[in-house]
Design an enzyme around this catalytic site. Structure first.
Site, short mmCIF file in Angstrom:
data_model
loop_
_atom_site.label_atom_id
_atom_site.label_comp_id
_atom_site.label_asym_id
_atom_site.label_seq_id
_atom_site.Cartn_x
_atom_site.Cartn_y
_atom_site.Cartn_z
N HIS A 1 39.25 44.80 32.16
CA HIS A 1 39.57 45.83 33.13
C HIS A 1 40.99 45.54 33.63
O HIS A 1 41.41 44.38 33.65
CB HIS A 1 38.56 45.71 34.27
CG HIS A 1 38.64 46.76 35.32
ND1 HIS A 1 39.58 46.74 36.33
CD2 HIS A 1 37.88 47.86 35.56
CE1 HIS A 1 39.40 47.77 37.14
NE2 HIS A 1 38.38 48.48 36.69
N ASP B 1 35.32 37.15 35.36
CA ASP B 1 35.24 38.42 36.08
C ASP B 1 33.79 38.90 35.94
O ASP B 1 33.39 39.39 34.88
CB ASP B 1 36.22 39.42 35.46
CG ASP B 1 36.06 40.82 36.02
OD1 ASP B 1 35.10 41.07 36.77
OD2 ASP B 1 36.89 41.69 35.69
N GLN C 1 30.85 43.24 36.54
CA GLN C 1 29.81 44.05 35.89
C GLN C 1 28.62 43.21 35.44
O GLN C 1 27.81 43.69 34.65
CB GLN C 1 30.40 44.78 34.67
CG GLN C 1 31.50 45.78 35.00
CD GLN C 1 31.00 47.02 35.73
OE1 GLN C 1 29.79 47.28 35.81
NE2 GLN C 1 31.91 47.79 36.26
N LYS D 1 29.58 46.97 43.84
CA LYS D 1 28.92 47.17 42.54
C LYS D 1 27.55 46.50 42.49
O LYS D 1 26.84 46.57 41.51
CB LYS D 1 29.80 46.62 41.41
CG LYS D 1 31.09 47.42 41.24
CD LYS D 1 31.87 46.93 40.05
CE LYS D 1 33.30 47.41 40.02
NZ LYS D 1 33.48 48.81 39.64
N CYS E 1 39.82 52.32 33.44
CA CYS E 1 40.73 51.22 33.84
C CYS E 1 40.83 50.18 32.74
O CYS E 1 40.86 48.96 33.01
CB CYS E 1 40.27 50.56 35.15
SG CYS E 1 40.36 51.66 36.55
N1 PLP Z 1 36.48 44.01 36.67
C1 PLP Z 1 35.60 44.83 36.09
C2 PLP Z 1 34.94 44.41 34.81
C3 PLP Z 1 35.31 46.06 36.68
O1 PLP Z 1 34.44 46.89 36.08
C4 PLP Z 1 35.96 46.42 37.87
C5 PLP Z 1 35.71 47.74 38.48
O2 PLP Z 1 35.27 48.66 37.86
C6 PLP Z 1 36.85 45.52 38.45
C7 PLP Z 1 37.08 44.32 37.82
C8 PLP Z 1 37.55 45.82 39.72
O3 PLP Z 1 36.64 45.87 40.79
P1 PLP Z 1 37.11 46.32 42.24
O4 PLP Z 1 37.78 47.65 42.06
O5 PLP Z 1 35.85 46.40 43.01
O6 PLP Z 1 38.04 45.29 42.75
#
Ligand code: PLP
Length: 406
Positions: free
Chosen positions: A123, A200, A203, A226, A364
């Site tokens: 992402h 990370d 998800q 999430k 993203c």
């Molecule tokens: N990493 C992953 C795999 C994501 O799916 C997302 C958001 O969709 C993020 C990071 C970023 O999360 P946030 O916007 O809550 O900081």
């Protein structure tokens, strides 16, 4: 254990509503999840009964909110099996957590000639901060490639490991393809080169049991919103030894020990990384979300969601012209797909009018979409409250959509 999904659904008031006269089918859980009553009620209760700034006041309300905040840190630590509460830092979310590590680690440990490793699945939140720090320090960003199914090419990964590589930052579950990355094995391989690893988990923590000690990762990040909690709150886990040797990311109140006009000393971890007034209300409500899903059980949640994923995949494959993007052997509850002759944006807007919320576009993950040779996909992502009946509604809507465009 068979979960009573209808009972669970009643905990989420938003799911009862109709949109455009149709029962809402919410399949955009990868973007954000809906909130159970316990979370909504906790936010109201905090503002109604206990609101006061934490760590500062000596009065009753401040002591109460400080106590609840620190208990929430304990709840998070327990949830991911951190060895100490000190290893849990509250942030704004995954993006904020990754930026914290990229900047603190980069400032202290990266220099020209070093390498930072990420995967092709990331992402933007786990890519752009590393690009920024590499540009600043002169380090090089290396990308671990994937195959056409959306799986990491493990032999290429091993070839990229070297003494020049100073940190590996990788997603546990791909938000756009649903791939579950075999992080435990990859972390062990990185450690053979003394490379610290940031996971990370934006998800994954809501779908799969995550144990940081078992994974042995140095850092792990996730977002409250999430995992059925509020927006604007997230978590950064870090091993004590690493958090102690990293410099603070931001300066301000609460993160200091002693301040003079020209210099300061800093608080111990975790406060060293929590400058300013923390989002204590949402941290406390996040703990409620974690207790809520822990009561259901992550293993039960995973089993239910895998069943929905399996059923949806099977039904979708029957639709002519529908192509699933991301067919890894191990997937969590997201399906990305394209429909022949239908632009993903048109599909999203028409499904919306049928009461079905999906995500469309590049998710993203623009470099990944470019690599796959597409501009975007339609993505459905499931949560604990989704049902096979909802999958059936989706399938018949997709059939209608196909007829409209053909
Ligand atoms: N990493 C992953 C795999 C994501 O799916 C997302 C958001 O969709 C993020 C990071 C970023 O999360 P946030 O916007 O809550 O900081």
């Amino acid at each position: 254990m068979n979960l009573d999904i209808n009972r669970i659904r009643r905990d989420f008031p938003i799911l009862e509503q109709q949109v455009y006269g149709k029962t809402l089918v919410y399949l955009d859980n990868g973007a954000t999840t809906q909130k159970p009553n316990v979370v909504i009620d906790k936010i109201c209760e905090m503002y109604r009964k206990y609101n006061a700034n934490i760590h500062r006041g000596v009065h009753y309300l401040s002591e109460k909110s400080t106590q609840f905040y620190e208990e929430s840190r304990q709840t998070v630590a327990h949830f991911i099996n951190a060895s100490s509460n000190k290893e849990i830092i509250f942030t704004k979310g995954t993006t904020d957590s990754v930026n914290l590590i990229a900047h603190a680690f980069g400032d202290r440990f990266l220099k020209k000639g070093d390498q930072v490793l990420v995967t092709a699945l990331e992402h933007h939140a786990n890519l752009v901060p590393w690009q920024m720090i590499c540009q600043k320090t002169g380090a090089e960003l290396k990308i671990i490639p994937i195959n056409e199914k959306g799986e990491i090419l493990q032999d290429k990964y091993r070839e990229l490991l070297s003494d020049r590589c100073k940190i590996l930052s990788l997603t546990h579950v791909s938000n756009s393809l649903g791939t579950i990355v075999p992080i435990k094995e990859m972390i062990a391989q990185a450690h053979a080169y003394h490379i610290p690893v940031l996971v990370d988990a934006a998800q994954s923590v809501q779908h799969i049991p995550v144990d940081v000690q078992e994974l042995d990762c140095e850092f792990l990040a996730f977002s409250g919103h999430k995992i059925y909690g509020p927006t604007g709150i997230g978590v950064l886990y870090g091993k004590t030894e690493w958090l102690e040797k990293l410099p603070p990311y931001q300066g301000g109140g609460d993160m200091i020990d002693d301040v003079e006009y020209q210099k300061s000393t800093y608080a111990e971890i975790p406060l060293k990384f929590e400058a300013g007034t923390s989002n204590y209300v949402d941290a406390i409500a996040l703990a409620e979300a974690i207790k809520y899903i822990s009561n259901i059980g992550l293993k039960n949640i995973a089993a239910h969601e895998q069943e929905i994923l399996r059923y949806a995949t099977e039904q979708m494959l029957k639709i002519e012209g529908l192509k699933i993007i991301g067919t890894a052997a191990q997937k969590a509850s997201a399906i990305s797909f394209t429909l022949k002759n239908v632009h993903n944006l048109d599909a999203g807007m028409i499904l919306d009018k049928m009461g079905i919320a999906v995500r469309t576009g590049h998710h993203c993950a623009q470099p990944l979409m470019k690599k796959l040779g597409i501009t975007g996909t339609i993505r459905v992502s499931f949560a604990i409250y989704n049902t096979k009946d909802e999958v059936d509604v989706l399938i018949s809507a997709l059939q209608k959509l196909k007829q409209m465009f053909n």
